[in-house]
Design an enzyme around this catalytic site. Structure first.
Site, short mmCIF file in Angstrom:
data_model
loop_
_atom_site.label_atom_id
_atom_site.label_comp_id
_atom_site.label_asym_id
_atom_site.label_seq_id
_atom_site.Cartn_x
_atom_site.Cartn_y
_atom_site.Cartn_z
N THR A 1 0.82 -1.22 0.00
CA THR A 1 0.00 0.00 0.00
C THR A 1 0.85 1.26 0.00
OG1 THR A 1 -0.20 -0.24 2.40
CG2 THR A 1 -2.03 -1.05 1.06
N THR A 2 2.05 1.22 0.61
CA THR A 2 2.93 2.39 0.63
C THR A 2 3.41 2.74 -0.77
OG1 THR A 2 3.62 1.91 2.90
CG2 THR A 2 5.09 3.29 1.62
N ARG B 1 -6.98 1.61 7.96
CA ARG B 1 -7.16 1.78 6.52
C ARG B 1 -8.31 0.92 5.97
NH1 ARG B 1 -3.10 3.77 2.98
NH2 ARG B 1 -1.38 4.78 4.08
#
Length: 295
Positions: free
Chosen positions: A48-49, A142
């Site tokens: 996700t980063t 998230r």
């Protein structure tokens, strides 16, 4: 299937962009060399980063192949493949060349808010279809839903060869400690939050998948290794050096903070893809000041 050891510091790689928002492969090459030369234990590709949600399928393939070619087997690679459509996740796993990778990092399904049984069945289907072992990724801030300790442990016990660990970013130390206390011996608990990596290792975690490691691989890897060896006093000194950065890097969202930091260090352009935007000027200045104080 042989057990995969991902002890130490993994880094959740960012995807650098140019001013026109295209992928900056020159900057990515610099970052990869910087990581490897400074002792990263493994790299997480397209997590996700990496702003993977904003990459096209063609870009994901290109980035994946570029990293595999540049790393050339020098450190293990973990690939992020996850989502909130179980069948689509399985289809992506089956259509991806997984040979260069040691494991798949797969996030708890987001937005749908599945029940604990739904989370269990999601991972059961993925584990059954995947040729690689799976690292669960629990990040309720998230995804909108927390994977309970009992669900993590159920998966770990029922699929010991396929579900090999969890990246825990729930922020709930009690939950993480419960998993560590009751888990199978080989099941890895990995910190998903830089700021709690030190205390989590003292409880029995095997390391971290780090964001700050993009910028400080040598220092943060040293902290992790010291803590894993039981040298808590010296590990704590390094942990405390970065305490202010831990919060600054996330105040305007991830990876905006670490991209700001890498830009201040001269490694990348400070570019993200919408809906993400760069940090506020005030945050940038604070990060730059902390960077100067760290030398």
């Amino acid at each position: 299937m042989a057990h995969i050891n991902l002890k130490g510091m993994g880094v959740a790689l960012i995807t650098p962009f140019k001013a026109d928002k295209s992928v900056d492969y020159d900057a990515l090459a610099r970052l990869l060399e910087y990581q490897i030369k400074n002792g990263v234990d493994y790299l997480v590709v397209l997590g996700t980063t990496a702003e993977t949600a904003t990459l096209t399928p063609e870009e994901k393939k290109s980035v994946r192949e570029f990293i595999v070619e540049r790393v050339a087997g020098r450190v293990p690679l973990v690939i992020g493949i996850g989502g909130n459509n179980t069948m689509a996740v399985i289809a992506e796993i089956k259509s991806t060349d997984l040979q260069p990778f040691s494991a798949i990092l797969s996030v708890v399904p987001y937005y749908n808010k599945p029940s604990q049984e739904g989370i269990y069945q999601h991972y059961r289907a993925i584990a059954s279809a995947s040729p690689l072992p799976i690292i669960l990724y629990n990040v309720p801030g998230r995804t909108g839903v927390n994977m309970a300790a009992e669900t993590t442990l159920r998966l770990a016990r029922e699929f010991p060869e396929k579900v090999i660990g969890v990246k825990e970013a729930s922020g709930n130390i009690t939950q993480m400690d419960d998993i560590i206390k009751r888990k199978p011996a080989d099941f890895m608990v990995i910190s998903g939050d830089d700021g709690i990596t030190f205390p989590l290792i003292t409880l029995g975690a095997v390391g971290v998948i780090s964001v700050i490691g993009n910028a400080f691989p040598k220092e943060f890897a040293k902290m992790v290794r010291l803590a894993l060896s039981g040298d808590y006093a010296n590990a704590l000194l390094i942990h405390h050096r970065f305490t202010e950065l831990f919060s600054l890097l996330f105040i305007d969202g991830n990876p905006a903070g670490v991209k700001c930091l890498l830009n201040a260090m001269g490694y990348i352009e400070n570019e993200l893809r919408l809906p993400l935007v760069p940090t506020r000027i005030t945050t940038y200045e604070k990060i730059r000041q902390v960077l100067e104080s760290l030398g």
